[in-house]
Design a protein around this motif. Structure first.
Motif, mmCIF file in Angstrom:
data_model
loop_
_atom_site.group_PDB
_atom_site.id
_atom_site.type_symbol
_atom_site.label_atom_id
_atom_site.label_comp_id
_atom_site.label_asym_id
_atom_site.label_seq_id
_atom_site.Cartn_x
_atom_site.Cartn_y
_atom_site.Cartn_z
ATOM 1 N N SER A 88 1.049 -1.232 -0.129
ATOM 2 C CA SER A 88 0.135 0.047 0.080
ATOM 3 C C SER A 88 0.735 1.278 0.045
ATOM 4 O O SER A 88 0.315 2.264 -0.481
ATOM 5 N N LYS A 91 1.368 7.076 2.908
ATOM 6 C CA LYS A 91 0.142 7.793 2.697
ATOM 7 C C LYS A 91 0.447 9.318 3.342
ATOM 8 O O LYS A 91 1.062 9.438 4.215
ATOM 9 N N ASP A 92 0.039 10.342 2.570
ATOM 10 C CA ASP A 92 0.064 11.621 3.000
ATOM 11 C C ASP A 92 -0.854 11.878 4.129
ATOM 12 O O ASP A 92 -2.039 11.611 3.971
ATOM 13 N N GLU A 96 -4.734 11.889 3.941
ATOM 14 C CA GLU A 96 -5.364 10.500 4.362
ATOM 15 C C GLU A 96 -4.809 10.235 5.948
ATOM 16 O O GLU A 96 -4.019 9.430 6.205
ATOM 17 N N SER A 99 -5.853 5.397 9.539
ATOM 18 C CA SER A 99 -5.457 4.164 8.837
ATOM 19 C C SER A 99 -6.248 3.134 9.585
ATOM 20 O O SER A 99 -6.283 2.981 10.781
ATOM 21 N N SER A 384 3.640 11.690 6.883
ATOM 22 C CA SER A 384 3.363 10.620 5.990
ATOM 23 C C SER A 384 3.372 9.162 7.023
ATOM 24 O O SER A 384 4.142 9.077 7.914
ATOM 25 N N ARG A 386 3.431 4.815 6.466
ATOM 26 C CA ARG A 386 3.016 3.374 6.069
ATOM 27 C C ARG A 386 2.671 2.154 6.837
ATOM 28 O O ARG A 386 3.909 2.075 7.758
#
Length: 545
Positions: A88, A91-92, A96, A99, A384, A386
């Protein structure tokens, strides 16, 4: 016939079956394998050394022949199937901030990959699910407080594979069940007895695994055994857990032959589970198979629909995978994910003992269903993030508060661990981590700061096993959880994540290395699982050098 004689006869029969199967085993994987099903480009991004040919120079040959630890890797059989998925990625946080994912306590990916490495095979990228590597290991989380179903654990430290990132370790620990609170079980052993199960590491291992579980049962438990091949057969139904000799005799009388009517077996198993249903008990079908279904509904989508139609009856489905060469990981993962159960791969007697004896309560006794985790990141502190793994378990943000959305189940004493790689937002006097002399002259350098210093909000949603009403719990945390010297649990989890990233050759692996895994795990207090990870990392380093 006496009870002791019946049991000895059953065990002797199993030994004969196992020896016969071993003697009739085919060639080594890859000796005469058809085309590989691996992707055209080499996975793992390492130089693979092939065996020396007659036209190679003596110098080239000698450089490898002197390494007695190296052996030619095999390609996995093209008959094995794995579901393709995409990492995936980052993500900024600005766009976003949430999660959301369903928990996963499965471990099949790790033990299946262990089998591949120990057999000297290349590891297909899609066989590697990082969350199952991470969750295979024990992190000694504290028990939840009295009255709570879950305890939580958060630790932040520097990311081992990226100097520009931090790593957040999130753990939730399920409550343990005292022996006197263990509910009675209504179990249906659903056993694939088709011809593909004939080899020594399939049906004979299934029989040994289930016999160990049968030995743990009491007079309050009920056992049924269903087999399926070209047709289905009920070997024993509703037996009292004390009737061990009859259970073992039925178990060891099974032989492998014919096609694979998995649909018929599933239908019959659920009917028996309903017939002997125990209110407030542990009602569960345990499927043992290599996943090679070829009669009836056998595609992933068909199996998903079939199992979804069964899961609301209060009957859980656990899946045990066995064997090599034609293993269908994709189908077994689909069954477990949609059957409110867990998925393990059994490659040895030791693994069977771990899953069905040592960790039996976590494997069999569900304490919470539809368990979801949601993390909200503060964009003024984290730019960000992940999530490592869980790519097949991601959910939409709004699904967290939708009590009709199916999610994972957690067993007694089970823990769930997730790792987030995060990049901290620039502060007012730095830019991308570099100290600024003229920070006051820049109007747009810092992110808008709300005055909130917390990094994240961790929320957990679940339904108690006896209810369909969702429970929500949350907490805030920040850099007070940071450890400049991470705990052994943190180091172990990050090593397991690195191992998965290296084998999958993900673009996010950064500076991951087998040396880091070997050095970090090797420095810990010795235990069986850690020692095994150490040896697997060494073997993978030899295979993928």
């Amino acid at each position: 016939m006496s009870s002791s004689f019946k049991r000895k006869a059953a065990l002797a029969s199993a030994c004969v079956m196992m020896m016969s199967a071993m003697c009739s085993c085919g060639e080594k994987p890859g000796d005469s394998a058809p085309e590989s099903n691996r992707k055209n480009e080499h996975t793992n991004n390492n130089t693979i050394v092939t065996s020396a040919h007659a036209d190679e120079s003596p110098a080239e040959y000698d450089s490898y022949s002197r390494d007695d630890s190296w052996k030619k890797p095999y390609d996995v059989s093209p008959n094995e199937e794995y579901r393709e998925y995409v990492d995936s990625g980052f993500k900024d946080t600005e766009f976003e901030p949430l999660s959301t994912f369903s928990v996963d306590v499965d471990t099949a990916s790790y033990t299946n990959v262990r089998r591949l490495i120990e057999d000297g095979m290349f590891v297909p990228e899609d066989s590697v699910r990082a969350e199952e590597f991470i969750n295979y290991f024990d992190y000694d989380y504290p028990d939840p407080e009295e009255g709570r179903t879950f305890g939580d654990y958060v630790e932040i430290a520097d990311c081992p594979w990226s100097s520009s990132s931090k790593l957040i370790m999130i753990g939730i620990q399920g409550k343990r069940l005292p022996e006197e609170d263990t509910p009675p079980s209504n179990l249906v052993f659903l056993i694939d007895s088709s011809g593909s199960m004939a080899s020594y590491n399939k049906l004979p291992l299934v029989q040994s695994a289930f016999s160990m579980l049968a030995e743990q049962l009491t007079e309050n438990d009920r056992i049924s055994i269903v087999t399926y091949a070209g047709s289905t057969d009920t070997r024993i139904e509703g037996a009292n857990g004390r009737e061990k000799d009859d259970i073992l005799e039925a178990l060891y009388s099974i032989t492998a032959a014919g096609g694979t009517n998995g649909e018929g077996g599933i239908e019959k198993a659920y009917k028996l589970a309903e017939k002997y249903f125990i209110e407030g008990g542990n009602n569960r079908v345990i499927l043992a198979t290599d996943g090679d279904l070829n009669i009836g509904k056998c595609s992933e989508s068909e199996l998903k629909k079939l199992i979804e139609s069964k899961r609301d009856k209060g009957i859980y489905l656990s899946v045990l995978g066995f064997g090599t060469d034609n293993y269908k990981d994709n189908k077994l993962e689909t069954l477990a994910d949609n059957g409110n159960g867990n998925y393990s791969y059994i490659d040895s007697i030791d693994e069977a003992r771990r899953v069905l004896v040592q960790e039996m309560k976590g494997t069999l006794y569900t304490i919470a269903k539809d368990v979801k985790i949601q993390v909200e990141f503060n964009p003024s502190q984290i730019s960000s993030y992940r999530l490592i793994g869980y790519d097949n378990r991601l959910m939409n943000a709004e699904d967290f508060f939708d009590d009709k959305k199916d999610a994972g189940e957690v067993g007694a004493g089970h823990s769930v661990t997730a790792l987030y790689e995060v990049k901290l937002a620039d502060s007012g006097d730095t830019y991308r981590g570099v100290q600024l002399e003229f920070a006051s002259e820049h109007e747009d350098v810092p992110a808008d700061n709300s005055g909130r210093s917390e990094l994240c909000k961790l929320s957990v949603a679940y339904k108690p096993v006896e209810s369909n009403k969702e429970v929500y719990e949350s907490q805030l945390f920040g850099m007070e959880k940071y450890n400049s010297v991470p705990s052994n649990s943190f180091v172990l989890a990050s090593a397991a994540a690195e191992f998965a990233m290296l084998l999958r050759d993900t673009e996010y692996k950064g500076n991951s290395s087998y040396d880091y895994i070997i050095n970090s795990v090797g420095s810990m207090t010795d235990n069986e699982k850690n020692s095994e990870l150490l040896e697997l990392a060494r073997e993978a380093q030899r295979l993928y050098r």
